[in-house]
Design a protein around this motif. Structure first.
Motif: not given
Ligand code: NAP
Length: 287
Positions: A103-104, A106-108, A110-111, A149, A153, A156
């Motif tokens: 999850w992290r 993915q967000f690191d 794409n976000f 996920a 992202s 968000a």
């Protein structure tokens, strides 16, 4: 020495090694712009380099590399016309199954990566009254099963882009969101490798719950390679989003994105659930 208005400013494209990023760097260069093309490997940069494309080493999860890019732009002195936040990965698995580190990750990328690059380049963009382009997705408006996920992202990113647009409008910086549907790039293959690895890690019980769904989602995404828009066609829309005088707030790419973003806005949740489930049903393995 070129003196057209296009050549007197810079455009940054992140994630330019393959897919829409590479195609957008080339499209912008063909339109006469000078592009700083973010890649993670020297060899990918060498593939892209041309009179109007300068590769820069940029992993958008590296604060040091982001700071180096900001310094390079300061030193160059030309105005920064646009930042195209394009880099992205797809990490797809059911919510229950996806480890928190994934999850992290993915967000690191794409976000948070896009936020940090945008923050670092905003001083230059404010000076030049430039443009931020955010590569979202149809998945930023509609969350398929197993896309929790990835869609998380992108949803968000859509929200932050709306805030950013409203914050920067009085200061002359414009923000455009791009929402592609299926586009033929490396993403399907790379995302498929990740999804298969995550599937292989499921417990037997999770496999009974989600194995058929994962199979159907993978089959559906492989169809994207058949039916998706060509990356070079997508790049024309992205280049328009980066350079048109009066940008739209959102650009969709492909008929699927145009239709489904609209349906996602108007259909009740349960109806949309049924539409998405019925598209996947024929792709489930025979029981
Ligand atoms: N293809 C589609 O159907 C589709 C649909 C909707 C939205 N999108 C979005 O479009 C954007 C471009 O994707 P694509 O389809 O062109 O896929 P792609 O061919 O896989 O390209 C992704 C790019 O992102 C780069 N990247 C990955 N992690 C990075 C990091 N930590 N730092 C910097 N760069 C990184 C990759 O570089 P490496 O080669 O070094 O890994 C590559 O250049 C993504 O934001 C994606 O979510 C794609």
């Amino acid at each position: 020495m070129t003196t057209s208005p296009e050549s007197r400013s810079l455009i940054v494209v992140t994630g330019a090694s393959t897919g829409m990023g590479a195609a957008t760097a080339r499209e912008l260069a063909a339109r006469g712009h000078h592009v700083l093309a973010g890649v993670r490997r020297e060899a990918d940069g060498a593939e892209l380099a041309s009179d109007r494309i300068r590769p820069v080493i940029l992993d958008i999860t590296s604060s040091d590399q982001i700071a180096d890019l900001a310094s390079l732009i300061e030193a160059d002195g030309r105005p920064l016309r646009a930042l195209v936040n394009n880099a992205g990965i797809a990490v797809n698995a059911p919510v229950e199954v996806l480890p928190i580190a994934e999850w992290r990750r993915q967000f690191d990328v794409n976000f948070f990566g896009h936020i940090e690059v945008t923050q670092a380049l905003l001083p230059a963009l404010l000076r030049s009254r430039g443009r931020v382009v955010m590569m979202s997705s149809l998945g930023g408006r509609l969350a398929q099963p197993t896309y929790g996920a990835y869609s998380g992202s992108k949803f968000a990113l859509e929200a932050v882009s709306d805030s950013l647009r409203r914050e920067l409008a009085p200061h002359g910086v414009t923000v455009a969101i791009v929402e592609p549907g299926a586009v033929r790039t490396e993403m399907v293959g790379r995302g498929g490798v990740t999804a298969r690895r995550l599937s292989a890690g499921m417990t037997p019980e999770q496999d009974r719950r989600y194995g058929g769904l994962m199979h159907a989602i993978l089959a559906q995404s492989e169809g994207f390679l058949r039916d998706g828009v060509d990356a070079s066609a997508a790049a024309k829309t992205i280049a328009d989003a980066a350079t048109s005088r009066r940008p739209k707030t959102r650009y969709t790419i492909g008929r699927d994105a145009a239709l489904l973003t609209r349906l996602a806005r108007i259909l009740p949740d349960r109806t949309l659930d049924r539409v998405l489930a019925s598209a996947l049903r024929p792709l489930h393995p025979e029981r």
